[in-house]
Design an enzyme around this catalytic site. Structure first.
Site, short mmCIF file in Angstrom:
data_model
loop_
_atom_site.label_atom_id
_atom_site.label_comp_id
_atom_site.label_asym_id
_atom_site.label_seq_id
_atom_site.Cartn_x
_atom_site.Cartn_y
_atom_site.Cartn_z
N LEU A 48 0.69 -1.01 0.21
CA LEU A 48 0.05 0.31 0.07
C LEU A 48 1.18 1.09 -0.19
O LEU A 48 2.52 0.95 0.39
CB LEU A 48 -0.71 -0.01 1.84
CG LEU A 48 -2.12 -0.95 1.97
CD1 LEU A 48 -2.60 -1.06 2.32
CD2 LEU A 48 -3.37 -0.15 0.70
N ASP A 49 0.24 2.03 -0.92
CA ASP A 49 1.63 3.70 -0.87
C ASP A 49 1.39 3.68 0.82
O ASP A 49 0.15 3.64 1.41
CB ASP A 49 0.56 4.66 -1.15
CG ASP A 49 0.37 4.20 -3.23
OD1 ASP A 49 1.57 3.60 -3.17
OD2 ASP A 49 -0.42 4.50 -3.20
#
Length: 319
Positions: A48-49
């Site tokens: 995930l960013d």
């Protein structure tokens, strides 16, 4: 000169559904979980960013062998986008590269969303972990180098408009593996003619894992510290929080076999099992307890051939 003994951690197996906080990379939280569990081996199942929050399954021990199945699973997200500004990263962590007025009617937005439902082609962002000549694209992007990227097929199963107020749009997305929500929002902004970028992103589901089983880092750390304060081995409180490793392959059909048959499988041999599917991969279990021993694949002769087997270590765990 004596060599310092390398500390290996302990033998613990299972899957933790972590609620990733914003501001940390997926590897940051992976290392924190690995340390809390004192695990010898750990891996996550799709980054995930840093800006993003939400479900990040962490595989410990032998569960890491099955992380690929979660990488390939469908995902669900809730995303908030700001219209009128486009950034170089397609999210609010990046620099604004263009600003345009927002003259978007609700009907236009609803109609535009139709273009992003179903099977579509998507060009990945330069700010992604996809590799080019062995280097992630984001490294080239930070050096100001643009790499030509081919559009890739993805599927958006659901794209729901949650709200639209002023320049803020909230969407719910159910998509296939390989979908970049930042790119989806950036593309939507271009279709609308005003530009857009992600301001908030939360992953709410991976495969069929329940949202309510997620735990935060703060909860894990609190459980760990409380156990130590009460002179309880932390593992006694932490290990029950793990999901069984076979939940990663729950979508595969089950093939249950006798222990005597499983002995051949554990030696790498293909076996005949009554009732097995005619093709594809299967989840192998043993006996009435349905102990999970790994993933098999049906060979050309209709036998169950081992593909990935669970191997437990015999040595004592290290605290």
């Amino acid at each position: 000169m004596s060599r310092r003994r390398r500390f290996k951690g302990r033998d613990v197996h299972g899957i933790l559904l972590l609620d990733k906080p914003t501001g940390l990379t997926s590897n940051d939280v992976l290392q924190k979980v690995k340390r809390i569990y004192n695990a010898a081996k750990a891996g996550h199942t799709g980054a995930l960013d840093p800006l993003a929050t939400g479900m990040l399954p962490i595989c410990l021990g032998e569960a890491t062998k099955f992380s690929q199945y979660l990488l390939e699973a469908d995902k669900r997200y809730e995303v908030t986008a700001k219209l009128g500004e486009r950034t170089n990263t397609s999210d609010s962590d990046g620099e604004v590269v263009s600003t345009r007025p927002v003259n978007v009617a609700l009907g236009t937005l609803i109609e535009s969303l139709d273009q992003f439902r179903g099977p579509i082609m998507q060009v990945p962002s330069m700010y992604s972990a996809l590799k080019h000549n062995g280097r992630p694209l984001y490294e080239y992007a930070r050096e100001g180098i643009e790499i030509e990227r081919e559009a890739r097929p993805i599927t958006v199963f659901e794209l729901k408009l949650i709200s639209f107020e002023g320049d803020e749009v909230k969407l719910e997305v159910h998509c296939s593996k390989g979908t970049y929500i930042r790119s989806l929002v950036d593309d939507l902004g271009e279709v609308l003619g005003c530009g857009a970028h992600v301001t908030q992103l939360r992953r709410t589901q991976v495969a069929t894992y329940p949202y309510e089983r997620m735990l935060t880092l703060e909860q894990l750390e609190c459980i760990f510290e409380q156990a130590k304060a009460e002179s309880i081995p932390p593992r006694e409180q932490l290990d029950p929080l793990l999901l069984p490793m076979d939940t990663a392959v729950a979508a595969l059909p089950e093939v249950n076999m006798l222990a005597a048959v499983a002995a051949y499988v554990n030696q790498g041999q293909a076996v005949q099992v009554a009732g097995a599917p005619q093709s594809g991969q299967v989840r192998m279990t043993v006996g009435p307890e349905r102990e999970f021993i790994g993933v098999g694949e049906i060979d050309d002769e209709g036998r169950v051939a081992p593909k990935r087997l669970v191997r437990y270590h015999d040595e004592h765990d290290e605290e």
